[in-house]
Scaffold this active site. Structure first.
Site, short mmCIF file in Angstrom:
data_model
loop_
_atom_site.label_atom_id
_atom_site.label_comp_id
_atom_site.label_asym_id
_atom_site.label_seq_id
_atom_site.Cartn_x
_atom_site.Cartn_y
_atom_site.Cartn_z
N LYS A 1 0.86 -1.18 0.00
CA LYS A 1 0.00 0.00 0.00
C LYS A 1 0.90 1.23 0.00
CE LYS A 1 -3.87 1.83 2.78
NZ LYS A 1 -4.74 1.50 3.93
N SER B 1 -9.58 1.46 2.93
CA SER B 1 -8.73 2.26 2.08
C SER B 1 -7.66 1.46 1.34
CB SER B 1 -8.06 3.36 2.90
OG SER B 1 -7.22 2.79 3.88
N SER C 1 -9.63 -0.98 7.10
CA SER C 1 -9.09 -0.81 5.75
C SER C 1 -8.35 -2.00 5.15
CB SER C 1 -8.18 0.40 5.70
OG SER C 1 -8.97 1.55 5.60
N1 GLN Z 1 -12.92 3.65 6.46
C1 GLN Z 1 -12.39 4.07 7.73
C2 GLN Z 1 -12.01 5.53 7.65
O1 GLN Z 1 -12.31 6.11 6.68
C3 GLN Z 1 -11.20 3.23 8.08
C4 GLN Z 1 -10.00 3.60 7.30
C5 GLN Z 1 -8.81 2.78 7.65
O2 GLN Z 1 -8.91 1.71 8.26
N2 GLN Z 1 -7.64 3.26 7.29
O3 GLN Z 1 -11.44 6.09 8.53
#
Ligand code: GLN
Length: 494
Positions: free
Chosen positions: A79, A154, A178
């Site tokens: 990532k 994400s 994410s």
């Molecule tokens: N979707 C969640 C957020 O927007 C989690 C994101 C993540 O785990 N990095 O914060």
């Protein structure tokens, strides 16, 4: 089966039997990237030459008869919020569009030491804020199972790359889901280990008390292999745990008869897609047939998790992102004076979602608001953690769906942040409690993948592997690959 469809443990066997060379393997995966990435768009950067050079070294080491690690020669992706020395690390943000780190994250260095081959850096929601990969400042990644839908986020680029055969495995980061949510939406295995199990050194911080790195893989065995390679204490991360990491492959194949599984009743109340619920109930039957005891359990503070997260995570983000000021590194937009320079840099450098979080977080941390919001949220976080402590007195593993719905259409939730935030209702509690969570493939509805989430006691990833492997072996879900059209004559990606 094609080479790009195989798992790391299958490929590892071919490599050690000399039925395949690392160069051939990396070449096959890069060809796959050329063929499908024009439509999937998982990668921000492809490290083609570097990958082929590393593969050559691995082949040479093997030819010299040197002992090589199980992941040697296996192509993987990171990532793009995981720092890689000499390779651009953007966080899918204009702010870091041209940032080339002078050092590598511990996880990247550990994988490099095993001889695994980095093929590229994957797209994400900007600074890992989002559930769809649509907040990337560059482009949206598409779900390999249906190109009109999101891959989740994400870590959507990492999940899509693995599902599409553009990498054999990948790493993501998980602050509120994410790794697990995109794993569910793309039909791969995603593991968020216990907070502290893996060093976060060199991973661009979003919310430091919640962030954790973990593998996205084609199956459970690969997940154990990758965790083996990256877990363990690191002197560069004071929050990494000193506990020795076991060999996680030892848990694969162990019986789950008599294991007690709890199903939190608060998770299935509203908003869950009937197809997801049906697949979930089906999965519980499979687990019961394997001899596990499945019972209902209550986690009474479940409905507080989302509001608590959306105070704490933006609070920590607003503080972490203060370093992007146009002075130290990253984007700088010049202006007549210092304050306008900050303002211009931060408005041009950050997208809408990141700015929204910085504003909410700064507000929650401000004097006069701190006690009412941040401190209160920390107190409720303790109650959520206690719910889990109580449940784990009686149960070995908790079982839930990973995401309330299957992959949604690109654009569908972008205008409504609260609807987007709801994508993570089932995954966020584990980050607040610091416990491990894994999403495994649990079937399909109308061609779209569904994930099953397993939650365990802190530092007990082993039991998750036990249950996940037993379930995987009695279903065929992890063997399915998306029917992706190949773009003929796809141009090699830079
Ligand atoms: N979707 C969640 C957020 O927007 C989690 C994101 C993540 O785990 N990095 O914060």
């Amino acid at each position: 089966m094609n080479i790009h469809d195989l798992t790391a443990h299958e490929l590892s066997r071919l490599l050690s039997n000399r039925e395949l060379s690392a160069v051939e393997l990396v070449d096959a995966v890069l060809r796959r990237v050329d063929e499908v990435d024009p439509s999937v768009r998982a990668y921000v950067t492809v490290t083609r030459e570097q990958a082929l050079a590393t593969a050559k070294q691995v082949d040479a080491a093997r030819a010299r008869g040197e002992a090589v690690a199980p992941l040697a020669g296996i192509p993987f992706a990171l990532k793009d919020n995981i720092c890689t020395r000499g390779v651009r690390t953007t966080c899918s943000s204009r702010m870091l569009e041209n940032f080339v780190p002078p050092y590598s994250a511990t996880v990247a260095a550990r994988l490099a030491e095993t001889g695994a081959v980095l093929v590229g850096k994957t797209n994400l929601d900007e600074f890992a804020m989002g559930s769809s990969t649509e907040t990337s400042a560059f482009f949206t990644t598409h779900n390999p199972w249906d190109l009109e839908r999101v891959p989740g986020g994400s870590s959507g680029g990492s999940a899509a790359a693995v599902a599409a055969g553009e990498a054999v495995f990948a790493l993501g980061s998980d602050t509120g889901g994410s790794i697990r949510q995109p794993a569910a939406l793309c039909s791969v295995v995603g593991l968020k280990p216990t907070y502290g199990r893996i060093s976060r050194f060199g991973v661009v911080a979003f919310a430091s008390s919640l962030d954790q790195i973990g593998p996205l893989t084609k199956d459970v065995t690969d997940s154990a292999l990758v965790l083996n390679a990256i877990a363990g204490w690191d002197k560069m991360d004071s929050t990494s745990a000193p506990q020795e990491a076991p060999d996680y492959t030892k848990f694969l194949g162990q019986e789950i008869k008599g294991l007690k599984l709890g199903v939190p009743k608060e998770y299935l109340v509203e908003g869950v897609d009937p197809a997801v619920k049906e697949a979930f109930l089906e999965a519980l039957k499979v687990l019961e047939n394997l001899g596990a005891v499945v019972e209902e359990v209550s986690l009474p503070h479940t409905d507080c998790a989302l509001p608590v997260y959306y105070i704490l995570a933006p609070g920590e983000a607003s503080s972490n992102l203060a370093r992007f000021d146009g002075v130290r590194y990253g984007l700088r937009v010049d202006a007549a004076d210092l304050v306008p320079m900050y303002e211009e840099t931060r408005t041009k450098g950050f997208g809408v979602e990141v700015r929204r979080r910085i504003i909410v977080g700064t507000c929650a941390l401000s004097s006069g608001f701190y006690d009412a919001y941040y401190r209160k949220a920390q107190q409720v976080r303790t109650l959520i953690k206690r719910d889990f402590d109580n449940a784990f007195q009686k149960y070995d593993v908790l079982v839930t769906p990973t995401s309330p719905t299957t992959a949604f259409k690109i654009g569908e939730r972008l205008e409504n942040p609260v609807q987007m935030y709801l994508s993570d209702v089932y995954t966020i509690p584990a980050n607040l409690a610091g416990i491990p969570g894994m999403s495994i493939q649990a079937g399909f509805s109308q061609g779209l993948p569904i994930g099953l989430q397993l939650l365990g006691r802190a530092f007990d990833e082993g039991t998750l592997f036990k249950v996940a492997y037993a379930y995987e072996q009695s279903t065929g879900h992890s063997k399915k690959r998306p029917p992706l059209a190949v773009v003929s004559g796809g141009e090699p990606r830079a």
